[in-house]
Design a protein around this motif. Structure first.
Motif, short mmCIF file in Angstrom:
data_model
loop_
_atom_site.label_atom_id
_atom_site.label_comp_id
_atom_site.label_asym_id
_atom_site.label_seq_id
_atom_site.Cartn_x
_atom_site.Cartn_y
_atom_site.Cartn_z
N HIS A 132 0.86 -1.18 0.00
CA HIS A 132 0.00 0.00 0.00
C HIS A 132 0.90 1.23 0.00
CE1 HIS A 132 -3.24 2.75 1.20
NE2 HIS A 132 -2.44 3.20 2.15
N ARG A 133 0.45 2.30 -0.65
CA ARG A 133 1.22 3.55 -0.61
C ARG A 133 0.33 4.65 -0.04
NH1 ARG A 133 2.34 2.09 -6.23
NH2 ARG A 133 4.25 0.83 -6.22
N THR A 134 0.92 5.47 0.82
CA THR A 134 0.16 6.63 1.31
C THR A 134 0.47 7.82 0.41
OG1 THR A 134 1.93 7.39 2.76
CG2 THR A 134 0.36 5.83 3.71
N ALA A 135 -0.27 8.91 0.62
CA ALA A 135 0.05 10.14 -0.10
C ALA A 135 1.43 10.61 0.37
CB ALA A 135 -1.00 11.19 0.19
N PRO A 136 2.23 11.18 -0.55
CA PRO A 136 3.60 11.59 -0.17
C PRO A 136 3.63 12.59 0.99
CG PRO A 136 3.33 11.64 -2.55
CD PRO A 136 1.97 11.36 -1.98
N ASN A 137 2.55 13.32 1.19
CA ASN A 137 2.55 14.30 2.30
C ASN A 137 2.00 13.69 3.59
OD1 ASN A 137 -0.27 14.33 2.46
ND2 ASN A 137 -0.48 16.11 1.13
N ASP A 138 1.90 12.37 3.62
CA ASP A 138 1.15 11.72 4.72
C ASP A 138 1.86 10.43 5.11
OD1 ASP A 138 -1.00 11.24 6.44
OD2 ASP A 138 -2.21 10.27 4.87
N VAL A 139 3.05 10.59 5.70
CA VAL A 139 3.92 9.42 5.89
C VAL A 139 4.31 9.18 7.34
CG1 VAL A 139 4.91 9.53 3.57
CG2 VAL A 139 5.89 10.92 5.39
N ALA A 140 3.76 9.96 8.26
CA ALA A 140 4.17 9.81 9.66
C ALA A 140 3.08 10.38 10.57
CB ALA A 140 5.47 10.55 9.91
N ARG A 141 3.25 10.11 11.87
CA ARG A 141 2.34 10.72 12.83
C ARG A 141 2.56 12.23 12.81
NH1 ARG A 141 3.66 10.18 17.42
NH2 ARG A 141 5.51 8.87 17.33
N VAL A 142 1.49 12.99 13.05
CA VAL A 142 1.60 14.44 13.00
C VAL A 142 1.34 15.00 14.39
CG1 VAL A 142 1.17 14.93 10.57
CG2 VAL A 142 -0.76 14.37 12.03
N GLU A 143 2.42 15.15 15.15
CA GLU A 143 2.23 15.54 16.55
C GLU A 143 1.69 16.96 16.67
OE1 GLU A 143 5.80 14.45 18.76
OE2 GLU A 143 5.58 12.40 18.03
N ASP A 144 2.06 17.83 15.73
CA ASP A 144 1.55 19.20 15.84
C ASP A 144 0.08 19.31 15.43
OD1 ASP A 144 2.34 18.60 13.28
OD2 ASP A 144 2.69 20.69 12.73
N ARG A 145 -0.49 18.23 14.93
CA ARG A 145 -1.91 18.26 14.59
C ARG A 145 -2.70 17.24 15.44
NH1 ARG A 145 -2.62 21.99 11.09
NH2 ARG A 145 -4.82 21.50 11.33
N THR A 146 -2.08 16.83 16.54
CA THR A 146 -2.69 15.87 17.45
C THR A 146 -3.16 16.60 18.70
OG1 THR A 146 -1.28 14.11 16.60
CG2 THR A 146 -2.24 13.75 18.78
N PHE A 147 -4.40 16.41 19.07
CA PHE A 147 -5.00 17.21 20.16
C PHE A 147 -5.59 16.32 21.25
CE2 PHE A 147 -4.80 19.90 16.53
CZ PHE A 147 -4.63 21.19 17.01
N ILE A 148 -5.47 16.82 22.47
CA ILE A 148 -6.21 16.23 23.59
C ILE A 148 -7.25 17.27 23.98
CG2 ILE A 148 -6.08 15.42 25.99
CD1 ILE A 148 -4.56 13.59 24.07
N CYS A 149 -8.51 16.96 23.70
CA CYS A 149 -9.56 17.96 23.95
C CYS A 149 -10.40 17.55 25.16
CB CYS A 149 -10.41 18.14 22.71
SG CYS A 149 -9.44 18.81 21.34
N CYS A 150 -9.94 17.96 26.33
CA CYS A 150 -10.70 17.77 27.56
C CYS A 150 -11.25 19.15 27.96
CB CYS A 150 -9.81 17.18 28.64
SG CYS A 150 -8.18 17.92 28.72
N SER A 151 -12.15 19.18 28.96
CA SER A 151 -12.80 20.48 29.24
C SER A 151 -11.80 21.55 29.66
CB SER A 151 -13.87 20.37 30.30
OG SER A 151 -14.31 19.08 30.49
N ARG A 152 -10.82 21.17 30.50
CA ARG A 152 -9.91 22.21 31.02
C ARG A 152 -8.54 22.06 30.40
NH1 ARG A 152 -9.63 22.43 37.24
NH2 ARG A 152 -8.40 20.58 36.79
N GLU A 153 -8.00 23.16 29.93
CA GLU A 153 -6.70 23.13 29.24
C GLU A 153 -5.61 22.55 30.14
OE1 GLU A 153 -5.50 26.85 27.54
OE2 GLU A 153 -3.81 25.92 26.49
N GLU A 154 -5.67 22.90 31.43
CA GLU A 154 -4.59 22.44 32.31
C GLU A 154 -4.59 20.92 32.48
OE1 GLU A 154 -6.11 23.90 36.45
OE2 GLU A 154 -4.54 22.42 36.84
N ASP A 155 -5.73 20.27 32.19
CA ASP A 155 -5.76 18.81 32.28
C ASP A 155 -5.05 18.15 31.09
OD1 ASP A 155 -7.03 18.92 34.69
OD2 ASP A 155 -9.04 18.77 33.83
N ALA A 156 -4.90 18.89 30.02
CA ALA A 156 -4.13 18.35 28.88
C ALA A 156 -2.64 18.57 29.13
CB ALA A 156 -4.56 19.02 27.58
N GLY A 157 -2.32 19.68 29.79
CA GLY A 157 -0.93 19.93 30.17
C GLY A 157 -0.11 20.58 29.07
#
Ligand code: OXD
Ligand code: MN
Length: 589
Positions: free
Chosen positions: A62-87
């Motif tokens: 299988h081949r992925t799109a060339p711009n889509d080859v790894a985890r994207v940490e800067d586009r990964t979110f933890i969305c809990c109610s309070r920001e401080e709980d995400a840290g």
């Protein structure tokens, strides 16, 4: 026909379908016949390429799109109610705002497509330790990969019954738009949403998203631990198997350690090593007061380049059937696959990871993407532990942390006790290598190798480790290893790979009070003569050097740790601050 009468499940699926508007919906029942039909469907569109049935039975490319080859940490979110709980180490957006943003991206995104409804289990179906998820996806690659990486199908729905205790996952490749790529965890809602990616780590939602980010959050709430750890069984000549779990940042040889081949001297004496897991451990407190670890996954999602018959014959063997390869070289003569570091015979009639003609003699670029992967059934692995399917896992004698350090960390040291061990995990770090972009030798802190995977505030996570310690009556001992010490010229002093068993042997002996140790300011190190060096080519003097603790370097290290802790403010548990103070005091000249 619906595969379940569970109202909560059906209502959620209906809501997601109203939003994404698929042309049709297909329940994945887990049968081989259905998977085979889906493979054929994938091949008909070119999404999957069937490889040689003779050489690689049941395998696909299988081949992925060339711009889509790894985890994207800067586009990964933890969305809990309070920001401080995400840290401070997670990206956060308020849940309502993120749901609205995602809704806009999902609206109508499955028009003209099929929505696959994939029930899966992390852990043995029916086990009290298992947790269930349903992933809705418009990707055949995801369906087929999840069917390798997890236990999938109707049995999961049967085990779930009418419970609403499952993790909801919605994935769409949508437009594969990197600007609108999102990997979002809503831990308070047991929900994962992934959009605009087709790369495994972003879309196989059972793995990092569920089994680490959501599960770490649940673990804190429910009193257990989800860790980024391999699980290994070490069988000594007496036939006794002792287990450890180990966490390493990337590029430290975690998969190789998980499938270690004993060196000749050890093999001849009857030592064996069993792989229970290569990436994730769910760890619970047993009634016997020990910690029990199980691997919630069912397959390996390994990095292909560098995997070969010498570096990791067990991983290679695991990929010889029923495997999906992603972004590797396609050998057109034999309809097989190749990657850098597989062997010295790259194919000459070949396509590179992007499907472009590739010739090893003339191409300036690598044929396989450096993060090309295989998704292989764990059952294929020759050293898979007989305990792999044990619903309650295996009892841990040791927890091992590690990193890549040229000078600072000795080959191995043992923490003084559980609290100090948590401190050792919290200061885990690796130095960057030339293999990654950016400056070489920069220290990157990656506590417990969980930095990108902790579903809540890292300070609270450390506190959770301390709280667990209060409850465990038979605590595993905690160690740190460093296979990467170098001499002045930058040559590695320790051979690594299978030879690491010599260090694990010492670790296990420590856990069972079978060997002594020398105290240093950072913890206990081996007496050099207690590590069996027979046949490994390392002399006692070199080993002595590998075990030294340089006070100057460690005082500098302590400053770095202090600066790192500052990020977490008053979330750093007091006992960990006290450990840092005590370390500095022990180091003081
Ligand atoms: C992985 C990772 O793919 O840790 O396992 O990035
Ligand atoms: Mn990992």
């Amino acid at each position: 026909m619906d595969l379940t009468g569970n109202r909560a499940v059906l209502d959620w699926i209906a809501e997601m379908a109203t939003m994404t508007q698929p042309d049709q919906m297909v329940w994945i029942d887990g049968s081989e016949a259905q998977l085979e039909a889906i493979r054929a469907q994938g091949c008909s569109t070119g999404e999957m390429i069937k490889l040689s049935e003779e050489q690689l039975p049941g395998c696909y490319l299988h081949r992925t799109a060339p711009n889509d080859v790894a985890r994207v940490e800067d586009r990964t979110f933890i969305c809990c109610s309070r920001e401080e709980d995400a840290g401070p180490t997670n990206h956060w957006v308020a849940p309502a705002e993120m749901y609205a943003r995602l809704k806009a991206l999902y609206r109508g995104c499955m028009k003209g497509r099929t929505m696959y409804i994939l029930p899966y289990s992390m852990g043995v179906v029916g086990s009290p330790f298992a947790k269930y998820g349903i992933e809705l996806t418009d990707s055949i690659y995801v369906v087929l990969s999840m069917a390798i990486m997890t236990r999938t199908g109707k049995a999961v729905l049967d085990a779930l019954g009418n419970s609403s205790d499952y993790v909801k996952g919605l994935h769409s490749t949508a437009k594969l738009d990197p600007e609108n790529r999102y990997i979002v965890q809503f831990p308070e809602d047991n929900t994962i949403m992934s959009v605009n990616s087709g790369y495994g780590g972003n879309v196989l939602l059972g793995k990092k998203c569920f089994a680490l980010r959501i599960a770490s959050f649940l673990g804190r709430k429910e009193g257990w631990m989800a860790e980024h750890m391999l699980i290994l069984g070490i069988q000594n000549p007496a036939g006794e198997v002792r287990y450890l779990a180990a966490a390493f940042p990337s590029a430290c040889g975690k998969t190789n350690l998980a499938m270690l081949i004993p060196p000749k001297h050890y093999a001849e004496k009857g030592w064996k090593v069993w792989c229970v897991g290569d990436d994730i451990a769910w760890i619970r407190l047993g009634k016997d007061g020990r910690l029990w670890a199980m691997n919630p996954e069912y397959g390996f999602f390994g990095v292909a380049p560098g995997t070969n018959a010498k570096s990791n014959p067990n991983a290679l063997a695991a990929t010889r059937k029923g495997t999906i390869f992603t972004n590797v070289v396609h050998n057109l003569d034999h309809n097989t696959v190749w990657w850098e570091g597989l062997d010295k015979n790259p194919p000459h009639n070949a396509l590179d990871w992007q499907g472009r003609p590739w010739n090893p003699d003339t191409s300036t670029e690598k044929g396989a993407h450096p993060n090309s992967r295989f998704t292989a059934p764990a059952k294929n692995c020759p050293c898979l532990s007989p305990e792999f399917e044990n619903p309650t896992g295996v009892p841990l004698s040791a927890i091992v942390f590690g990193g890549r350090r040229a000078k600072t960390a000795p080959l191995v040291y043992q923490s003084r006790d559980w609290e100090h061990g948590v401190f050792v995990g919290s200061i885990m770090a690796s130095e960057t290598t030339a293999a990654a972009a950016g400056a070489v030798g920069v220290v990157r802190r990656d506590p417990m190798a969980m930095l990108p995977f902790c579903g809540y505030n890292m300070g609270d996570y450390w506190q959770h480790w301390l709280d667990m310690g209060e409850k465990i009556t038979k605590k595993p001992k905690i160690f740190n290893v460093n296979w990467f010490r170098t001499d002045e010229k930058g040559n590695f002093l320790w051979p690594g790979f299978g030879e690491n068993l010599r260090v694990l042997d010492w670790i296990m002996k420590r856990c069972f009070d079978e060997v002594g140790a020398a105290e240093t300011p950072i913890g206990y190190v081996p007496h050099p003569e207690d590590i069996d060096l027979t046949g490994c080519g390392v002399g006692l003097d070199t080993l002595r050097g590998l075990l030294t603790v340089d006070r100057e370097l460690w005082l500098k290290e302590a400053k770095g740790i202090r600066a790192f802790y500052e990020k977490f403010g008053d979330k750093v548990p007091t006992p960990l601050r006290a450990e840092l103070d005590a370390l500095e005091q022990r180091l003081a000249p």
